[in-house]
Motif scaffolding. Structure first.
Motif, PDB file in Angstrom:
ATOM      1  N   LEU A   6       8.145   6.993   4.699  1.00  0.00           N
ATOM      2  CA  LEU A   6       6.754   6.947   5.149  1.00  0.00           C
ATOM      3  C   LEU A   6       6.198   8.343   5.425  1.00  0.00           C
ATOM      4  O   LEU A   6       5.019   8.598   5.224  1.00  0.00           O
ATOM      5  CB  LEU A   6       6.633   6.086   6.414  1.00  0.00           C
ATOM      6  CG  LEU A   6       6.600   4.569   6.201  1.00  0.00           C
ATOM      7  CD1 LEU A   6       6.823   3.840   7.512  1.00  0.00           C
ATOM      8  CD2 LEU A   6       5.281   4.134   5.575  1.00  0.00           C
ATOM      9  N   ALA A  13       4.589   9.058  11.124  1.00  0.00           N
ATOM     10  CA  ALA A  13       5.238   7.753  10.943  1.00  0.00           C
ATOM     11  C   ALA A  13       6.398   7.611  11.909  1.00  0.00           C
ATOM     12  O   ALA A  13       7.155   8.549  12.127  1.00  0.00           O
ATOM     13  CB  ALA A  13       5.726   7.602   9.503  1.00  0.00           C
ATOM     14  N   ALA A 157       2.270   4.022  11.349  1.00  0.00           N
ATOM     15  CA  ALA A 157       1.928   5.078  10.393  1.00  0.00           C
ATOM     16  C   ALA A 157       0.453   5.407  10.528  1.00  0.00           C
ATOM     17  O   ALA A 157      -0.377   4.511  10.696  1.00  0.00           O
ATOM     18  CB  ALA A 157       2.249   4.623   8.967  1.00  0.00           C
ATOM     19  N   ARG A 160      -3.041   8.880   6.204  1.00  0.00           N
ATOM     20  CA  ARG A 160      -2.414   8.750   4.879  1.00  0.00           C
ATOM     21  C   ARG A 160      -2.639  10.013   4.058  1.00  0.00           C
ATOM     22  O   ARG A 160      -3.769  10.424   3.822  1.00  0.00           O
ATOM     23  CB  ARG A 160      -2.975   7.517   4.154  1.00  0.00           C
ATOM     24  CG  ARG A 160      -2.352   7.289   2.777  1.00  0.00           C
ATOM     25  CD  ARG A 160      -2.738   5.943   2.218  1.00  0.00           C
ATOM     26  NE  ARG A 160      -4.170   5.754   2.123  1.00  0.00           N
ATOM     27  CZ  ARG A 160      -4.932   6.239   1.139  1.00  0.00           C
ATOM     28  NH1 ARG A 160      -4.403   6.982   0.175  1.00  0.00           N
ATOM     29  NH2 ARG A 160      -6.226   5.996   1.135  1.00  0.00           N
ATOM     30  N   PHE A 166      -0.178   1.237   2.245  1.00  0.00           N
ATOM     31  CA  PHE A 166       0.896   1.058   3.227  1.00  0.00           C
ATOM     32  C   PHE A 166       2.003   0.148   2.693  1.00  0.00           C
ATOM     33  O   PHE A 166       3.194   0.445   2.809  1.00  0.00           O
ATOM     34  CB  PHE A 166       0.273   0.477   4.501  1.00  0.00           C
ATOM     35  CG  PHE A 166       1.245   0.218   5.619  1.00  0.00           C
ATOM     36  CD1 PHE A 166       1.917   1.258   6.250  1.00  0.00           C
ATOM     37  CD2 PHE A 166       1.455  -1.082   6.083  1.00  0.00           C
ATOM     38  CE1 PHE A 166       2.801   1.017   7.309  1.00  0.00           C
ATOM     39  CE2 PHE A 166       2.318  -1.340   7.135  1.00  0.00           C
ATOM     40  CZ  PHE A 166       2.991  -0.283   7.741  1.00  0.00           C
ATOM     41  N   CYS A 169       3.851   1.619  -0.378  1.00  0.00           N
ATOM     42  CA  CYS A 169       4.710   2.695   0.105  1.00  0.00           C
ATOM     43  C   CYS A 169       6.016   2.121   0.654  1.00  0.00           C
ATOM     44  O   CYS A 169       7.109   2.558   0.275  1.00  0.00           O
ATOM     45  CB  CYS A 169       3.984   3.498   1.169  1.00  0.00           C
ATOM     46  SG  CYS A 169       4.926   4.900   1.789  1.00  0.00           S
ATOM     47  N   LEU A 170       5.931   1.107   1.510  1.00  0.00           N
ATOM     48  CA  LEU A 170       7.137   0.480   2.062  1.00  0.00           C
ATOM     49  C   LEU A 170       8.019  -0.081   0.946  1.00  0.00           C
ATOM     50  O   LEU A 170       9.233   0.110   0.929  1.00  0.00           O
ATOM     51  CB  LEU A 170       6.753  -0.650   3.022  1.00  0.00           C
ATOM     52  CG  LEU A 170       6.106  -0.252   4.350  1.00  0.00           C
ATOM     53  CD1 LEU A 170       5.577  -1.485   5.075  1.00  0.00           C
ATOM     54  CD2 LEU A 170       7.081   0.509   5.245  1.00  0.00           C
TER      55      LEU A 170
END
Length: 297
Positions: A6, A13, A157, A160, A166, A169-170
């Motif tokens: 992150l 994060a 988080a 950006r 989000f 990204c995970l």
């Protein structure tokens, strides 16, 4: 793994293991206290039942899904399509349901987001304000558990800095780290500050076939919606060959906005707070025989 990844996409994060907050409280107001206990994921139906041409006969029931995934009475949340058979129109469903058990009837805390016929804006309603069933149509990505309190992964988080949303990204962090091994997660997160790009499907299914992503995007209605948005997400790091939708997130709010989450539109000010849990099992229900990759984001 998540924290390290992150930080490549967000200015700040923090990931930790915490006790799940009481989800019956604000801003969630869910019918269950937590997302723990026999966590599992179900991918039901699929985008090929919506595009290129809709198959309206594809209707499912969350109470039956709970039995299919061997967890009758499960607390289920996620992202799916509303049943046009029930609503009379096409709409986004934000499923949040404590399914029925032998002892208790179902408690449906779901929301439905549709295009408001009056002003073509977003009309977000509590599902139970008009309907008594637990049906959905065409497709859904669902995270199910016993709805118990317990330890969860808290993800914070903000700011950006990268291109990925989000959820993507995970998911990509997990895929990069675990490679061939599929890792599934689900839960809820709040966009606490900022704005987000959200779509709502039109009330009418497309009369002409939607054959490309461009066709789909021209058909969908996009909005910029403001925080706080309460999002329900299901993520699988990679498809192990079941024609999965690897990420799908729907959101609701208490100010009348909601739908399918794409990306925050205020990267500098955005702030996410999530509570997630890895799933132990994956169920693939009514997988489409004929498939394609259009309209999957």
């Amino acid at each position: 793994v998540l924290q390290k990844g992150l930080k490549e996409n967000f200015a700040d994060a923090q990931v930790s293991v915490v006790d799940c907050p009481d989800l019956t409280q604000e801003p969630f107001n869910f019918p269950a206290k937590g997302i723990c206990g026999k966590p599992r994921i179900a991918d039901v139906g699929g985008v090929p039942y919506l595009i290129p041409v809709v198959r309206k006969e594809k209707v499912y029931d969350l109470n039956i899904v709970a039995k299919d995934i061997e967890l009758p009475g499960a607390f289920i949340l996620g992202a799916g399509a509303a049943s046009s058979k029930i609503l009379g129109v096409n709409a986004e469903l934000i499923p949040i349901v404590q399914t029925k058990s032998e002892k208790k009837p179902a408690v449906n805390g779901s929301y439905v987001a549709q295009i408001n016929p009056a002003d073509k804006g977003c009309l977000l309603e509590k599902y139970s304000s008009k309907y008594t069933d637990c049906e959905f149509g065409l497709l859904a990505n669902l995270y199910a558990s016993e709805g118990q309190p317990g330890k969860v992964i808290e993800v914070k988080a903000s700011g950006r800095t990268g291109e990925l949303n989000f959820v993507s990204c995970l998911r990509q962090i997990l895929e990069k780290h675990y490679g061939e091994k599929p890792v599934g997660m689900g839960g809820t997160f709040i966009i606490q500050k900022g704005k987000a790009k959200i779509h709502i499907m039109p009330p009418e299914f497309s009369a002409c076939p939607l054959n490309t992503d461009e066709d789909v995007n021209n058909w969908l209605k996009f909005f910029e919606m403001k925080a706080p948005l309460i999002c329900q997400t299901v993520i699988v790091s990679r498809d192990p060959g079941f024609d999965l939708r690897v990420e799908h997130t729907h959101c609701f709010s208490h100010h009348g906005e909601g739908g399918h989450y794409h990306q925050d539109t205020s990267p500098d000010s955005v702030q996410y707070l999530g509570y997630l849990l890895p799933a132990e099992l994956l169920f693939r229900i009514d997988r489409p025989q004929e498939t394609h990759l259009v309209g999957r984001d």
